[in-house]
Write an enzyme that holds these catalytic residues in place. Structure first.
Site, PDB file in Angstrom:
ATOM      1  N   TYR A   7       4.699   7.312  -2.606  1.00  0.00           N
ATOM      2  CA  TYR A   7       6.470   7.354  -2.361  1.00  0.00           C
ATOM      3  C   TYR A   7       6.659   8.539  -2.799  1.00  0.00           C
ATOM      4  CZ  TYR A   7       6.140   6.171  -7.046  1.00  0.00           C
ATOM      5  OH  TYR A   7       6.020   6.007  -8.946  1.00  0.00           O
ATOM      6  N   GLY A   8       5.635  10.041  -3.755  1.00  0.00           N
ATOM      7  CA  GLY A   8       6.013  11.295  -4.313  1.00  0.00           C
ATOM      8  C   GLY A   8       5.193  11.645  -3.878  1.00  0.00           C
ATOM      9  N   LEU A  10       2.644  11.942  -3.700  1.00  0.00           N
ATOM     10  CA  LEU A  10       1.296  11.801  -3.535  1.00  0.00           C
ATOM     11  C   LEU A  10       1.457  11.909  -1.597  1.00  0.00           C
ATOM     12  CD1 LEU A  10      -0.664  10.277  -5.872  1.00  0.00           C
ATOM     13  CD2 LEU A  10      -1.196  12.669  -5.546  1.00  0.00           C
ATOM     14  N   GLU A  82      -2.241   9.859 -11.882  1.00  0.00           N
ATOM     15  CA  GLU A  82      -0.930   8.830 -12.560  1.00  0.00           C
ATOM     16  C   GLU A  82      -0.548   8.264 -13.825  1.00  0.00           C
ATOM     17  OE1 GLU A  82       1.247   9.207 -10.416  1.00  0.00           O
ATOM     18  OE2 GLU A  82       0.745   9.262  -8.375  1.00  0.00           O
TER      19      GLU A  82
END
Length: 153
Positions: A7-8, A10, A82
């Site tokens: 969602y970010g 990546l 992450e």
């Protein structure tokens, strides 16, 4: 193979998407666009303006992102990238897939389960920050993402 919802940074068009394409990290195959079934707070926080999906179901917004099928090597890379399990935790989430019906329009599809990197570890004031339904490092929020390469050593 494991399904991962990103969602970010990546996602396609974002600063770290190249890491998903780097075969040295493993294999990642784009499956579909999707959004969370439940609402979650997606905030931009910390001194590097990192997007965080706070593991607080029911608050925030339905979050847009992409589902990838990744092999074990890519999953291991993503866990390291992450900071899992210290910074982010890999948790299961329910998503609604979205199908591209042309001209940039998406329509609802099947419901599926996927892993997502969310966090239970955050500053209490983050819950007061604005939430987003979609992250864009170059968005009009004015919070410039600081890449790992640009951070202090």
């Amino acid at each position: 193979m494991t399904h991962i919802f990103v969602y970010g940074t990546l996602k396609k068009g974002q600063p770290n998407h190249s890491r998903m394409l780097d075969v040295a990290n493993g294999k990642a195959e784009f499956l579909s666009h999707a959004h969370t079934v439940e609402k979650y707070p997606l905030v931009i926080a910390g001194k590097y303006n990192i997007p965080f999906l706070l593991n607080v179901p029911g608050k925030g917004q339905q979050v847009q992102g992409e589902i990838y099928r990744v092999d074990d090597k890519m999953l291991e890379f993503l866990d390291r990238f992450e900071g899992c399990p210290k910074m982010y935790q890999r948790t299961r989430i329910l998503l609604e897939e979205q199908q591209d019906v042309g001209e940039g329009n998406l329509t609802g599809g099947n419901t599926t389960e996927s892993f997502v990197y969310s966090t239970n570890t955050y500053e209490p004031e983050w819950l007061q920050k604005p939430t987003f339904n979609s992250y864009d490092a170059y968005g009009d929020h004015g919070l410039l993402y600081v890449t790992r390469e640009a951070r202090d050593p």
